[in-house]
Each structure stands twice: as C-alpha cells, then as structure tokens.
Design an enzyme around this catalytic site. Structure first.
Site, PDB file in Angstrom:
ATOM      1  CB  CYS A 166      -0.939   0.047   1.034  1.00 48.92           C
ATOM      2  SG  CYS A 166      -2.120  -1.256   1.191  1.00 48.92           S
ATOM      3  CD  GLU A 178       2.447  -1.049   3.445  1.00 45.98           C
ATOM      4  OE1 GLU A 178       1.527  -1.724   3.797  1.00 45.98           O
ATOM      5  OE2 GLU A 178       2.601  -0.956   2.061  1.00 45.98           O
TER       6      GLU A 178
END
Length: 787
Positions: A431, A433
């Site tokens: 997502c 990270e």
C-alpha cells in the site's frame, strides 16, 4: 494507443474468471511426502520449489511476448497448504461468493478432501500458530484488537533491486558456492546451519534455470507447429530469450522484462508473500537497456511500450491467492499489492526521472486494469512537468498513480538505520510501506485497532463485542476526575495490548524461522548469501517488523469529544456518554449533536483536536518502536488500514465521536468521514503535525469531483496540494476523482459501471467488486474543493 495484440490480451485477462488451481498444492504435497525427514527444512523448501518448476504445467498464450504464469493458465490461482490449509467450507465460500469469487472445479473439492487436508490440516504454519499462541492473544484477535497477516500468507513486503539485471542465476550460484567454500567449521558454530541454507539457495537457482529452459523448449515446440510465419518468428524469439534468462543476466530491454517476470513468478510461487513482489525502481533499472536498444535500432518506442503492456497483462493474470477468516473481512480483493515505483532519486541523490518514466505514466493511463498498482516518487528535485503529468493521469479516475514524498521516504529509511545510498535506492511497496529495495525484509504483522483500546478502557477492561475481559482493570471511567486520568488509563491499556501483540509476533516469527524458509527470495535479497541466513531467519541486510495503527482520526475525535464536552465544558457527564453509547445514541439526540457536530475534529487544522492526534501518535510510536523482533531487527509503526478499517468498525459499538455501531473507522490517516470541513489544505496541515518520518508509511486519501479536478485550474490545485503537503513532511497522498452521484448510481445500476475503478486504500479496485459497507465508506468521504 493500445495495439490489437494488447487489446486481445487485455480482453482475455479481464473476462476470465479466476479459479482455484490444485496443481501447486499437489506438487508441493508430494515433495513434502518425499523429502520431509530426510533433508533439512531449508533444503525441503528448495526441493519442493524445484519440483514445482520441473512439473508445473506451462502456458504460452496466443499473442504473448512475455511468458510465464503462476498457475497452469491465466487466472489459475494456486493455493499454499503449507501456510494455510483451506477447508471444504472455504472452497464453497470462494466458489459461491457474489463478489470476488474464485470458481472451484469439481475435481478440486475431491483433491482437497482426499489429498491436501489429510496431510496438511495439522502441519500448516497457520495450525502451528494457533497451537502455539497464548489464549490472551487469541482473545484479543477474536475481539478485533488486531489482525494477523501470517495466518495464511508468508512474510512479504519486499522489493527487488538492480542486481537481478546484473546477474543471472548461474552468477548467483557462483556467489553461493564461494560462501560455502569459505565456511569455517573449526571456529563457526553456525557453519552447518549456514551450509544448509546456502545449499537450499543453490537448489532454488537451479529451479529458476529450469523454469526458463522449459519455457524455451515449449516455445520451440509451438513454433514447429505454427503456420503463421510472424507468430513462428515470435515464438523462436521467446525461446531464445528464455534460453538466456534467468540463467544469465539480461542483455536487452525485452530480456530485462522477461528476467523480472521470471523472478517475480519465482518469489510468488515459492511462497505466498503478503504483498506479492515489487520490481523496485523499474524505470531506473530498465532505462540503460531501453536507451541502448533504441540507439542500436533493436527496438522502437512503440515496441518497447508493447512489451511493457504485455507485462501489465501478466500482473493482471495473477490475482492474490484466496484468503480466509478475518483477513477475508479486511481485504476481499483480487489485487495482490504489486506496486511499481516511478521517478524518485538516483543513488547519488540526483533526479531519477527519465524518458521511460513518462512512458510508464502513459501506460498507467492507458491500461485501466486492476493490476499492477503504480506510484510516483516525488522529490523537491522532481521536475514540475513530471508531477503535473502524474497528477493529470490520476484525473482519469482510477486512483493511479498514488503519490509519495521521496524526500520523506529517505528520512524514514535513515531513521530506521539505512545508509543514505540504500535509502535513495528504496521506495514503497504494498500500500504505502517503505523499505530498502533488494536489501530489506520489512514484515507487516497485522493491523492494530487504536479506537478499540479506548472502547476497552471505557469498559474497564471488558470487550463489549465478545464479552471477555481482555484488558486491564483501569477503573470505572465514571470515577475519572480529569482527562489526564482517562488518558493515563488508555496508555496503560495500549501498553498491555502491545505487549501481547509483540509476544505473538515473535512466536509467529519463530515458526517461520524454523519451518518456512524462502531460499529463492533469499538469493535476491542482500545479505542472505553473505550471512548464510534465510530471509525468514534475519538474513536480509535490514530487518524491520511493523505493526500498522488504524483509526488515528477516530481516536482523536473520540478523545476530543470526551475532553471538550465532559471535562472542559461540562456539557454532559461520563455516565451520560456511556449510556448513549450503550444505546447507539438512540434517545440521546442532543448529546449526539454535540459530539458529532459541535466538537473539534481532526482534519481541520485545529490544534485542539490535532494536539490529541500527535499525543496518541507519539504514544503509539513510543510503545512499539524499538521493541526487539523475532528475526532480529526491531519493531516500528505504520499508519494504514488496507480495508481493515471496515472490519474494525464491525467489531465495535458506538464511539464517543458520534460514529454509530458497526460503521467503518477512518481510512489511514484520513479524517473521519465528514469531519473535515475546512478544505484539503486544512487536512494536510493536520496530518503533517504527526512526524511521519518516524513511521514506515502513512496513507492519506483525498476525493475530488471531476468538475473540481477539471482543466488547468484543477491541475494547479492538485499539484499545489502535493507540493504543499510534501513540504510539510507528508509521506503519501492519493486522489479519487469521482463524484458521489456517480458512485451512488453505480450502487443502484452496477451493470452500467463494470469498469469503474476507485481508490480504496493503498490500492484501487473495481467498484462492483467491493462490498456495500466499503462502497458506502468511499461514498461518504468528503468531496474536496479548492475554494
């Protein structure tokens, strides 16, 4: 414009229903029966991988130029029984689900019942986890205090770097053999363990070479039977390429793409990593091949674009393997979280944007399919032209690319102990990270429900959802005489729950350390070969274990409602609030109006609320960061939910902020739905008050109607917002450009919106694939404007 070839491949990819393939499960099961007990666990994992590459059915489709599938055909979805052994009920659920189904062939039920379940039901890592974890961990898990990624997938969140374009598998084999030859059995007590890991890595390299050679042979066989001379030539070219890579380092642009895809298939077939696998700084890694081939006349820009679009189809042909249990609640999607990084900085700190970067943006705009995801890395050095082009692509309405602050990402990586060179070569995956590409195992362990901690606090340690005592007895909140007393109780509860979560993380990590090595992934991540240690044993150069905080906007507004109305302004009592919560605010209209509409909220650049945000953020940071992790390294925090904010809302009653029972929490660090009333600049100012460089990733969604985003004025506003937020230290922002009216109509008439893609959290999905609670949450997000 797409070529006819790409149109045909895309149509097939979109119109094929994903289905469960039993082939991998059967091959791995046979391998375990054959080798378990006679070889070490690392070699067992490697030999299983090798047999998979030797025996799996290969597929080269009509029109394909880039070849290879995880299953025996496009959208054939493998299972991983060594991680999670599905029940027959799971299979019926997958097959019968109205949204995001996986069709299960009749033969699959019989194979699962007679071959897979009898062998794996008491051997999978999921079984081992729930057999080893303490009851207090399980009680918290069942209450929705957290989720656990590893209950059905392996540790993931890693990305490749340029080494796979500089070395082939035979070169890696030489590196591995050199380390074996240097082992010191006289003085190193771990020499034997290292040799087992290194031998496993050698076997996995052989498996990868087999993958390439088998595809080459299949292409030659197909060419012999092909009557179309153009296709015959293409098949022979495929054979030549697959004979060379992955055994050898790629020489051309097309070989580089095929090399990556073979490596990708290797990683996601060996195990089932949480975020698929990511190709790192794709435009920078491939640009030397692209430039050289153009200059030498080996390819044209149009041919290069077609090769890349063939790769896009490959990503879309590989949905995420099906989930079970709680994880299905939090992430019911085909998307496998493979995110392509574009732009950013070079290793030397210079701007990394090149001609290929712009071509990739063109492809993102053109290929409106589910996978892969894409993002742009924007630095202060990034040309304005590139940022504007990226934002312009987001206005298409698919939520892509998402936009990241390369300068903040570098700070995050430096704060986590990376070198400046490794930080500049890093970026984002999954997502939002952050990690050092090709050098780090950054493991996400699950989501942590920040507002749930307050719910437990307000119930003196008892969970209203399960009725169990899962927290500490910190006192009846009616007896608290100050906000500080409540906050102290909340802090004690958070410490209690983080203790349990971290202990569980380290138990789970130990299970993977002992039983579930990833020898091929270890080959391509520094410094596993050098250390003689597996990726899942701490072999990577950097090892970070993350816990993702969810609901920072909700907990802010909850505490603001209590502080502002009970302790500061005496609008009502704690007893009044608790009774209102027990009754879901029914019969408490005046109190509801006060907390929902007359209380300071996060997202409005209001220090009353935002000071609470930073306090809770810092509290969470201090509780998690620096705690030792099972593989070595330390724990850190992220602030993102995927779609877990919907699940977390389901397991909670009404909240002090005015959220009704069962409704979703806020997504990422976005404000609670409807709470942000002062426009997008106020939102980013509130978010930036958290020091996001202390995290490994934050997620911010912003929604604009097409009319607001339209034209040069809309583009100026959206790019200006990015620059302003990033100057304040923001990590990430993404845009949904779609109107509420369109989404409401899509709910009523889904048949008219089959290709409508929206930004969900750190990924995009078809609106029709999303369950109604999440659809409603997306619809309810504030529609921003620049007035």
């Amino acid at each position: 414009m797409k070529t006819d070839r790409i149109k045909r491949l895309e149509e097939k990819s979109i119109n094929t229903t994903p289905y469960i393939s039993m082939e991998r499960a059967q091959i791995v099961t046979r391998a375990y029966k054959k080798y378990l007990g006679s070889v070490s666990y690392p070699e067992l994992r490697a030999l299983s991988f090798k047999e998979l590459m030797q025996e799996k059915t290969l597929y080269i489709g009509e029109d394909e130029l880039i070849v290879g599938e995880r299953g025996e055909a496009p959208l054939a979805t493998s299972t991983f029984p060594e991680l999670c052994c599905h029940t027959l009920e799971d299979y019926h659920l997958m097959n019968d689900r109205h949204k995001v189904p996986f069709k299960v062939p009749e033969s699959a039920y019989e194979i699962q019942e007679k071959e897979i379940i009898p062998y794996w039901e008491n051997k999978s890592t999921r079984y081992k986890m729930f057999n080893e974890l303490d009851q207090e961990w399980i009680d918290c898990y069942e209450a929705g205090m957290w989720t656990e990624f590893m209950e059905q997938r392996g540790p993931g969140h890693t990305a490749g770097d340029k080494k796979i374009y500089e070395k082939g598998m035979k070169d890696f084999k030489k590196d591995i053999q050199d380390e074996i030859d240097k082992l010191d059995f006289l003085n190193d007590p771990k020499a034997f363990d290292k040799r087992e890991n290194l031998r496993a890595m050698l076997i996995s390299c052989d498996a990868m070479i087999i993958q390439g050679k088998r595809h080459a042979e299949l292409a030659r066989q197909m060419a012999e039977k092909e009557s179309n001379e153009k296709r015959k030539k293409e098949l022979l070219e495929i054979a030549e390429i697959c004979d060379w890579v992955p055994e050898n380092a790629p020489r051309t642009f097309r070989e580089a793409i095929q090399m990556y895809w073979f490596v990708h298939l290797g990683v996601v077939s060996e195990m089932n990593p949480w975020d698929s696998f990511n190709p790192g700084r794709l435009d920078q890694h491939w640009y030397p091949f692209y430039k050289k081939d153009l200059e030498e006349g080996k390819i044209t820009e149009e041919e290069a674009k077609e090769f890349l679009e063939c790769l896009w189809i490959k990503f879309n042909n590989n949905p995420a393997p099906p989930k079970v249990g709680v994880t299905l609640e939090e992430s019911g999607t085909y998307f496998d979280f493979c995110t392509l990084n574009i732009g950013g900085l070079k290793t030397n700190g210079e701007d990394g944007v090149n001609d290929l970067s712009y071509m990739l943006l063109d492809i993102v705009e053109e290929m409106r399919i589910l996978q892969p995801g894409s993002n742009v890395q924007i630095s202060e050095k990034t040309p304005e032209k590139f940022l504007r082009r990226a934002v312009d692509v987001t206005r298409v309405g698919t939520g892509r690319p998402s936009i990241f602050n390369a300068d903040t990402i570098i700070k995050e990586l430096l704060n986590a102990g990376k070198s400046i060179e490794d930080a500049r070569d890093g970026g984002t995956s999954g997502c939002t990270e952050t990690g050092a590409f090709g050098k780090e195992a950054y493991i996400l362990t699950g989501y942590f429900n920040l507002p749930k901690v307050l719910e437990i606090t307000l119930n003196n340690g008892r969970d209203p959802y399960t009725g169990k005592m899962i927290g500490l007895e910190t006192g009846d909140p009616r007896d608290f005489t100050s906000y500080e007393e409540l906050l102290d109780a909340y802090k004690k509860q958070m410490h209690h729950f983080i203790d349990i979560k971290v202990k569980g993380n380290n138990i789970i990590s130990g299970i993977f350390y002992k039983y579930m090595q990833a020898p091929f992934l270890s080959v391509i991540i520094d410094d596993c070969i050098k250390k003689g240690m597996d990726y899942n044993q701490g072999g990577a150069r950097y090892n970070i274990t993350y816990i993702q905080g969810v609901g920072i906007g909700n907990i802010t507004d909850d505490l603001s409602a209590i502080k502002y109305n009970i302790f500061d302004n005496k609008k009502f009592t704690m007893d009044d609030l608790l009774k209102a919560l027990d009754n879901n605010f029914e019969g408490y209209d005046d109190l509801y109006h006060l907390v929902a509409n007359r209380t300071p909220k996060f997202g409005n650049d209001d220090d009353y609320a935002d000071d609470i945000t930073t306090n809770i953020f810092n509290m969470y940071y201090d509780e998690v960061t620096g705690r030792p992790a099972g593989r070595g390294g330390k724990h850190r925090i992220n602030m993102l939910p995927t779609t877990c904010h919907v699940y977390f809302g389901k397991v909670m009653g009404a909240s002090p902020q005015g959220r009704k029972k069962g409704l979703p929490l806020n997504d990422g660090i976005s404000p609670s739905k409807g709470a942000d009333t002062n426009g997008p600049t106020a939102v980013v100012k509130s978010c930036a008050k958290m020091d996001q460089s202390r995290t490994g990733g934050c997620l911010l969604n912003q929604k604009f109607t097409p009319s607001v985003a339209y034209g040069e004025k809309g583009l100026d506003g959206m790019t200006g917002l990015v620059r302003a937020y990033f100057k304040l230290g923001g990590h990430h922002i993404q845009y949904n450009v779609v109107s509420r009216d369109t989404l409401k109509d899509a709910q009523k008439h889904p048949e008219n919106y089959k290709n409508l893609i929206v930004r969900v959290a750190g990924y995009s999905d078809y609106f029709n694939n999303i369950d109604k609670p999440l659809q409603d949450e997306i619809i309810a997000r504030t529609e921003q404007n620049f007035n």
